[in-house]
Scaffold this motif. Structure first.
Motif, mmCIF file in Angstrom:
data_model
loop_
_atom_site.group_PDB
_atom_site.id
_atom_site.type_symbol
_atom_site.label_atom_id
_atom_site.label_comp_id
_atom_site.label_asym_id
_atom_site.label_seq_id
_atom_site.Cartn_x
_atom_site.Cartn_y
_atom_site.Cartn_z
ATOM 1 N N ILE A 1 -5.619 5.324 2.364
ATOM 2 C CA ILE A 1 -4.426 5.113 3.175
ATOM 3 C C ILE A 1 -4.644 5.615 4.589
ATOM 4 O O ILE A 1 -4.241 4.968 5.570
ATOM 5 C CB ILE A 1 -3.205 5.803 2.530
ATOM 6 C CG1 ILE A 1 -2.733 5.027 1.300
ATOM 7 C CG2 ILE A 1 -2.063 5.944 3.527
ATOM 8 C CD1 ILE A 1 -2.106 3.689 1.612
ATOM 9 N N TYR B 1 0.925 3.964 -3.005
ATOM 10 C CA TYR B 1 0.536 5.348 -2.709
ATOM 11 C C TYR B 1 1.598 6.324 -3.217
ATOM 12 O O TYR B 1 1.298 7.339 -3.858
ATOM 13 C CB TYR B 1 0.334 5.487 -1.202
ATOM 14 C CG TYR B 1 -0.164 6.837 -0.748
ATOM 15 C CD1 TYR B 1 -0.974 7.632 -1.558
ATOM 16 C CD2 TYR B 1 0.166 7.326 0.517
ATOM 17 C CE1 TYR B 1 -1.439 8.862 -1.130
ATOM 18 C CE2 TYR B 1 -0.285 8.548 0.962
ATOM 19 C CZ TYR B 1 -1.092 9.317 0.142
ATOM 20 O OH TYR B 1 -1.537 10.550 0.567
ATOM 21 N N MET C 1 -6.815 7.609 -2.997
ATOM 22 C CA MET C 1 -5.758 6.837 -2.358
ATOM 23 C C MET C 1 -5.382 7.433 -0.998
ATOM 24 O O MET C 1 -5.130 6.692 -0.034
ATOM 25 C CB MET C 1 -4.532 6.800 -3.268
ATOM 26 C CG MET C 1 -3.464 5.805 -2.825
ATOM 27 S SD MET C 1 -4.053 4.096 -2.924
ATOM 28 C CE MET C 1 -2.529 3.184 -2.808
ATOM 29 N N THR C 2 -5.360 8.761 -0.907
ATOM 30 C CA THR C 2 -5.034 9.423 0.361
ATOM 31 C C THR C 2 -6.064 9.085 1.431
ATOM 32 O O THR C 2 -5.716 8.780 2.579
ATOM 33 C CB THR C 2 -4.961 10.944 0.169
ATOM 34 O OG1 THR C 2 -3.931 11.254 -0.786
ATOM 35 C CG2 THR C 2 -4.639 11.645 1.484
ATOM 36 N N TRP D 1 0.823 -1.201 0.000
ATOM 37 C CA TRP D 1 0.000 0.000 0.000
ATOM 38 C C TRP D 1 0.864 1.261 0.000
ATOM 39 O O TRP D 1 0.575 2.234 -0.719
ATOM 40 C CB TRP D 1 -0.920 0.013 1.218
ATOM 41 C CG TRP D 1 -2.171 -0.781 1.033
ATOM 42 C CD1 TRP D 1 -2.432 -2.031 1.485
ATOM 43 C CD2 TRP D 1 -3.338 -0.373 0.305
ATOM 44 N NE1 TRP D 1 -3.677 -2.441 1.102
ATOM 45 C CE2 TRP D 1 -4.265 -1.436 0.373
ATOM 46 C CE3 TRP D 1 -3.693 0.775 -0.392
ATOM 47 C CZ2 TRP D 1 -5.528 -1.382 -0.208
ATOM 48 C CZ3 TRP D 1 -4.950 0.847 -0.981
ATOM 49 C CH2 TRP D 1 -5.852 -0.224 -0.900
ATOM 50 N N THR E 1 5.511 7.778 0.801
ATOM 51 C CA THR E 1 4.919 8.921 0.089
ATOM 52 C C THR E 1 5.486 10.225 0.591
ATOM 53 O O THR E 1 5.793 11.140 -0.201
ATOM 54 C CB THR E 1 3.386 8.905 0.263
ATOM 55 O OG1 THR E 1 2.878 7.693 -0.254
ATOM 56 C CG2 THR E 1 2.750 10.081 -0.473
#
Length: 377
Positions: free
Chosen positions: A119, A99, A115-116, A95, A148
């Motif tokens: 996550i 990301y 995605m933010t 993940w 990230t």
């Protein structure tokens, strides 16, 4: 404070597996949302396939590993524990890397936002799920977020988001520390409560003076054994002992000496009656009772005679005077019959004990049945 770390660690590992398994379906569902919500797969097909296969594969592996680990047993406990930890770390790493790569993509604002959000939720859920193991919780958080943050800082783009990710990661670390401490405090309190409960149960079932079982415990154990022996059709023997002339010991030497004599008598009983299935209890005053599952009258008599001989030879000094006496025993043996009262066997042993007392004491009497004769020694 000493408590069973091995047992506690097993409990923690089971808690971790239960907590983490609940989140596995969400990993798969959210990965599909990320890929298909904004037709991301049409623009980045290879990445999408790799991402879905990686998430699906690691989740499937973790699900399969749970029953396999249970079947492998304790011999492979360390191996299975390490496999579990590695699989969790790989889940977070997949993940986290995905990301970071999505954040590097140009004009993928919707997918980046999705995605933010994913996550953030997965990281929070994972940190809480892995709180029983502090370092696993922290490593899960770091692998989810920091790739990230480092990527954004290195690229020099979207600095506010990079700072927010770092702050969020730090906050998750604090939660992991605090939650882990609270979890272990609760687990230790639960363990101590269980120990106290066991101690209380032991005290409630133990005669305070002699340290053997009390009548309360015997009554419960006898009721269960009567049903078990009756169900399978095996013999059950009861020996009822009574110390001869015990009142004279108390009156002559004092109650402390009498108490010491009771302790020594109980020690003799437990030294002769050794099977785990047998029960030795103080039945009241100077009376002791023995429960012998699967033992016939002849075998019970031999045990009673051995105890009788040891008690007779037990002499100790009290202020220069010899303290000693004898013991009488009554025995009854039968195959439990559910059509008669369970206490009939105890009544039979009591009648046999009465006959032993009446016959001059220091004797063993077998009461075979209400209609049969008595075997007196």
């Amino acid at each position: 404070m000493a408590f069973e770390r091995h047992e506690m660690n097993n409990r923690v590992l089971q808690d971790l597996k239960k907590r983490s398994t609940f989140g596995l379906p969400f990993y798969v569902v959210l990965s599909f949302i990320v890929v298909f919500a904004d037709n991301f797969q049409t623009r980045h097909l290879f990445f999408s396939i790799c991402f879905l296969l990686a998430i699906g594969g690691i989740c499937l592996f973790r699900l399969v590993h749970l029953p396999v680990a249970r079947k492998m047993g304790e011999n492979y406990e360390i191996l299975n524990r390490n496999i579990f930890f590695i699989s969790v770390i790989l889940t977070a790493l997949i993940w986290g890397v995905a990301y970071a790569l999505i954040m590097l993509m140009e004009k993928e604002y919707t997918t980046q936002m999705i995605m933010t959000v994913c996550i953030s939720g997965l990281c929070a859920g994972g940190v809480v799920a892995f709180i029983p193991h502090k370092w696993l919780s922290i490593i899960f958080n770091i692998l989810m977020l920091l790739p990230t943050a480092v990527t954004l800082l290195a690229k020099g783009s979207n600095m506010p988001l990079a700072v927010m990710i770092i702050l969020y990661s730090f906050y998750m670390v604090l939660i992991a520390y605090r939650g882990n401490r609270e979890y272990w405090d609760a687990l230790e309190n639960e363990y101590l409560l269980e120990i106290k409960s066991q101690e209380m149960a032991l005290l409630s079932n133990t005669d305070v003076l002699t340290g053997i079982y009390n009548r309360r415990y015997f009554d419960v154990a006898f009721g269960l054994e009567w049903k078990r022996s009756g169900r399978i059709g095996t013999q059950l023997s009861i020996i009822l002992f009574d110390i001869d002339h015990f009142k004279i010991i108390n009156d002559t030497f004092g109650h402390q000496t009498g108490d010491e004599y009771l302790k020594k008598t109980a020690a003799i009983l437990t030294s002769v009656i050794k099977r785990d299935s047998d029960i030795v209890a103080r039945y009241g005053g100077e009376e002791f009772i023995v429960l012998l599952p699967g033992i016939d009258a002849g075998h019970a008599r031999k045990l009673a005679e051995e105890i009788q001989q040891k008690v007779e030879s037990m002499i100790f000094d009290h202020e220069g005077k010899k303290v000693g006496t004898t013991i009488s025993a009554g025995i009854m043996c039968c195959v439990p019959d559910f059509n008669i009262r369970s206490d009939s066997i105890i009544s039979g042993a009591d009648q046999a004990l009465y006959l032993a007392k009446q016959g001059g004491r220091n004797k063993v009497v077998i009461f075979s049945s209400p209609s049969g004769g008595n075997d007196v020694q």
